[in-house]
Design a protein around this motif. Structure first.
Motif, PDB file in Angstrom:
ATOM      1  N   HIS A 199     -21.808 -36.671  66.330  1.00  0.00           N
ATOM      2  CA  HIS A 199     -20.797 -37.557  65.730  1.00  0.00           C
ATOM      3  C   HIS A 199     -19.682 -37.837  66.721  1.00  0.00           C
ATOM      4  O   HIS A 199     -19.252 -38.992  66.890  1.00  0.00           O
ATOM      5  N   PHE A 200     -19.217 -36.794  67.407  1.00  0.00           N
ATOM      6  CA  PHE A 200     -18.198 -36.993  68.433  1.00  0.00           C
ATOM      7  C   PHE A 200     -18.726 -37.884  69.556  1.00  0.00           C
ATOM      8  O   PHE A 200     -18.012 -38.763  70.054  1.00  0.00           O
ATOM      9  N   LEU A 201     -19.973 -37.658  69.959  1.00  0.00           N
ATOM     10  CA  LEU A 201     -20.551 -38.438  71.054  1.00  0.00           C
ATOM     11  C   LEU A 201     -20.580 -39.923  70.722  1.00  0.00           C
ATOM     12  O   LEU A 201     -20.101 -40.757  71.511  1.00  0.00           O
ATOM     13  N   ILE A 202     -21.130 -40.262  69.570  1.00  0.00           N
ATOM     14  CA  ILE A 202     -21.254 -41.678  69.208  1.00  0.00           C
ATOM     15  C   ILE A 202     -19.882 -42.317  69.024  1.00  0.00           C
ATOM     16  O   ILE A 202     -19.635 -43.450  69.470  1.00  0.00           O
ATOM     17  N   SER A 203     -18.982 -41.598  68.378  1.00  0.00           N
ATOM     18  CA  SER A 203     -17.655 -42.166  68.121  1.00  0.00           C
ATOM     19  C   SER A 203     -16.875 -42.372  69.414  1.00  0.00           C
ATOM     20  O   SER A 203     -16.235 -43.419  69.611  1.00  0.00           O
TER      21      SER A 203
END
Length: 256
Positions: A199-203
């Motif tokens: 989630h952190f990566l995509i955001s």
């Protein structure tokens, strides 16, 4: 032209989630309630993120700061919603009299594993739908005109890229929810860590859109979606043989 862009972006971004809602949720009042509750929890996460952003005055202009804590609050509220559903699942099972009985394993409380996966999926669609609405609504509103996207030197593919990225985020929230809930149920917390990290990566990758690096953000988002979807498919009991059976049943059903 602007009207075509408007409806094109809407259908790309919200077509798959709307189809999932119509075919898998709308016929079941309990699932509608669980989905709406998921949307409400995402809004609470947004509220907490907004309060935190407003309180930290020196970093208000840093988009990465606001985005990081937005993801953090979303994951905290995802865990809070899991705890709420876990406490209420017995009552939900008694209330839900419309679905077919399942033969999957159940714990001492009588709630089947398949029912829990369904709750996770429905709640994830609620999270993703509300996230998608806030992610694209302002862009879509501007796309209705006057003028055309890119006419003043802006990237002409900004609107369609945003639509595809919104669709990916909505679907990712569904998969993240299924994996996150499974990790909490089985106490395999590395699954939860992978969900949070992805989630952190995509955001954070969406920050590259300021440099119009859509060739990076979109492929990575859909690659993560493909990998995590395959993993979630196996977790909920899917297999290659089940896919073949499903396709064979559909071909027989629609045979002329």
């Amino acid at each position: 032209m602007t009207l075509m862009q408007l409806f094109g972006a809407l259908f790309v971004a919200y077509g798959p989630p709307m189809s999932l809602f119509i075919f898998t949720i709308a016929h079941n009042p309990l699932r509608v309630i669980v989905m709406m509750a998921g949307m409400f929890f995402w809004l609470i996460a947004l509220l907490l993120s907004s309060i935190w952003w407003f309180a930290i005055v020196p970093l208000r202009e840093e988009l990465a700061f606001a985005l990081t804590f937005s993801v953090l609050f979303q994951e905290l509220l995802r865990f809070a919603y899991f705890k709420l559903l876990r406490k209420a699942e017995d009552g939900l099972q008694q209330f839900n009299q419309t679905g077919p009985s399942t033969t999957t394993s159940a714990d001492s409380n009588g709630t089947s594993d398949s029912a829990r996966h369904v709750y996770a999926y429905v709640a994830g669609l609620g999270f993703g739908t509300m996230s998608g609405i806030f992610q694209l609504v302002n862009i879509v509103a501007d796309s209705k005109g006057p003028g055309t996207v890119g006419i003043n030197g802006g990237p002409p593919d900004f609107l369609i890229t945003s639509a595809f990225l919104t669709m990916a985020m909505v679907l990712l929230h569904i998969i993240w929810n299924v994996l996150f809930f499974h990790g909490c149920e089985t106490k395999k917390y590395y699954i939860n860590a992978i969900v949070v990290a992805s989630h952190f990566l995509i955001s954070e990758l969406t920050l590259l859109n300021e440099q119009q690096l859509y060739a990076v953000t979109l492929p990575v988002a859909f690659l993560v979606l493909l990998v995590l979807s395959s993993w979630a498919f196996l977790i909920v009991g899917g297999s290659f043989s089940s896919v073949c059976i499903s396709l064979r049943w559909k071909s027989q059903r629609y045979a002329l």
